[in-house]
Design an enzyme around this catalytic site. Structure first.
Site, PDB file in Angstrom:
ATOM      1  N   HIS A   5       0.457  -1.552  -0.172  1.00 19.98           N
ATOM      2  CA  HIS A   5       0.016  -0.066   0.481  1.00 19.98           C
ATOM      3  C   HIS A   5       0.853   0.780   0.201  1.00 19.98           C
ATOM      4  O   HIS A   5       1.974   0.930  -0.117  1.00 19.98           O
ATOM      5  CB  HIS A   5      -1.174   0.193   1.415  1.00 19.98           C
ATOM      6  CG  HIS A   5      -2.104  -0.572   1.021  1.00 19.98           C
ATOM      7  ND1 HIS A   5      -2.516  -1.111   2.724  1.00 19.98           N
ATOM      8  CD2 HIS A   5      -1.795  -2.148   1.036  1.00 19.98           C
ATOM      9  CE1 HIS A   5      -3.515  -1.308   2.059  1.00 19.98           C
ATOM     10  NE2 HIS A   5      -3.251  -2.631   1.608  1.00 19.98           N
ATOM     11  N   GLU A  11       2.439  -0.424   4.555  1.00 21.67           N
ATOM     12  CA  GLU A  11       2.574   0.790   3.731  1.00 21.67           C
ATOM     13  C   GLU A  11       4.184   1.462   3.190  1.00 21.67           C
ATOM     14  O   GLU A  11       5.049   1.318   3.801  1.00 21.67           O
ATOM     15  CB  GLU A  11       2.104   1.285   5.322  1.00 21.67           C
ATOM     16  CG  GLU A  11       0.838   1.324   5.126  1.00 21.67           C
ATOM     17  CD  GLU A  11      -0.466   1.156   4.738  1.00 21.67           C
ATOM     18  OE1 GLU A  11      -0.311   2.072   3.395  1.00 21.67           O
ATOM     19  OE2 GLU A  11      -1.479   0.616   4.638  1.00 21.67           O
TER      20      GLU A  11
HETATM   21 ZN   LIG Z   1      -2.711   1.025   3.648  1.00 24.20          ZN
END
Ligand SMILES: [Zn+2]
Length: 322
Positions: free
Chosen positions: A69, A160
């Protein structure tokens, strides 16, 4: 899988660090809230992308995965949702494999020079060593990492990788260099622990047999695949493996996972059961693993006490800042 959300990727005309345009598919569904949830009913219309991933997970024996992400810089591990029995009164939600998950997240974060510092996105959140429990960061329902761990027997963490949600294309070599060592080391972790096949007395491999480590029972018990194979990600140490064939007493066997895995392989341990098994006597699907909330009936841990006002406020704070 290059992208689970190609609609969203194409919807973005101009890369933007903060605006979440493109998060949803073209039906306006956030796919990372679209999976069945073990803790509460997730009453959303299942999207084709989600259904395809759920089918794919059944066709392969995935053991370890990560989803990539943008928008923060942290390695986040399950659970993302929870109930008091998993520790939510202490603003976290802990799996029975918490030691393995912390190790996996740390393996990734510690090799990314920016992520490991923990506070590089200048947000209010500070992540010690660049890792966090998903629920501690902010609770969410219907995410993929909890689904993979609970229903697909696949340990998944969420990576992330950039403070900017949608970085510019020119930054790709920069991100590759920051993450290459972490990605390679993470892939190697698929060889943690122990693996093997379960056979009956006649040497038949046994599918759909429960193989679990004592004291780390999964809510939806992990089972052998169609070849009778099992995989258990474990840190070095001594464990008791419990093999359960329906209609027979549980079979217990000891395993010692060495400090160093050899030849890029988990410890190999086949398990020979001292009895014959009628193959058609083993149910194919696991009745306790329906796609409804599984955790809702669990009593909370006996040591759990009322949350202090402080912890409550921290939880509220997490919910609002995210
Ligand atoms: Zn995320």
């Amino acid at each position: 899988m290059p992208s689970m959300n190609p609609d969203g990727f194409e919807a973005v005309v101009k890369p933007d660090c903060f605006y979440s345009n493109g998060r949803e598919n073209s039906n306006y569904y956030d796919l990372n809230r679209n999976f069945p949830d073990a803790f509460e009913l997730n009453n959303v219309s299942r999207q084709p992308e989600t259904a395809a991933v759920m089918e794919w997970l059944k066709t392969e024996t995935f053991v370890l995965s990560a989803n990539l992400h943008g928008g923060a810089l942290v390695a986040s591990y399950p659970f993302d949702n929870g109930v008091p029995a998993t520790g939510t009164l202490y603003s976290r939600s802990i799996t029975p494999d918490d030691d393995v998950f912390q190790y996996l997240a740390h393996t990734y974060a510690s090799r990314n020079p920016t992520m490991k510092k923990g506070d590089q996105c200048k947000t209010k959140m500070n992540f010690p060593n660049g890792i966090t429990n998903g629920y501690s960061w902010y609770p969410l329902k219907g995410g993929m990492q909890d689904y993979n761990y609970i229903w697909a027997q696949c340990f998944e963490i969420t990576l992330e990788l950039s403070c900017c949600k949608y970085p510019h294309e020119e930054k790709l070599p920069f991100f590759w260099n920051k993450n290459k060592a972490s990605l390679i080391e993470y892939i190697k972790q698929v060889h943690l622990g122990v693996k093997g096949q379960v056979f009956d007395q006649n040497g038949n491999p046994l599918p759909n047999v429960i193989v679990e480590v004592q004291n780390r029972k999964h809510i939806c018990p992990y089972r052998t695949n169609k070849f009778g194979e099992y995989y258990l990600l474990l840190l070095p140490g001594s464990y008791i493996i419990n093999v359960t064939v329906p209609g027979h007493d549980p079979y217990l066997t000891n395993v010692v996972i060495p400090e160093k895995s050899q030849n890029f392989s988990a410890l190999k341990k086949d398990i020979l059961l001292p009895f014959r098994v009628q193959l058609d006597s083993i149910p194919v699907s696991n009745p306790s693993c329906s796609k409804i909330p599984l955790y809702s009936d669990l009593p909370s841990q006996s040591e759990a006490t009322k949350p202090s006002l402080f912890l409550f406020l921290v939880t509220v704070f997490h919910i609002f800042v995210k």
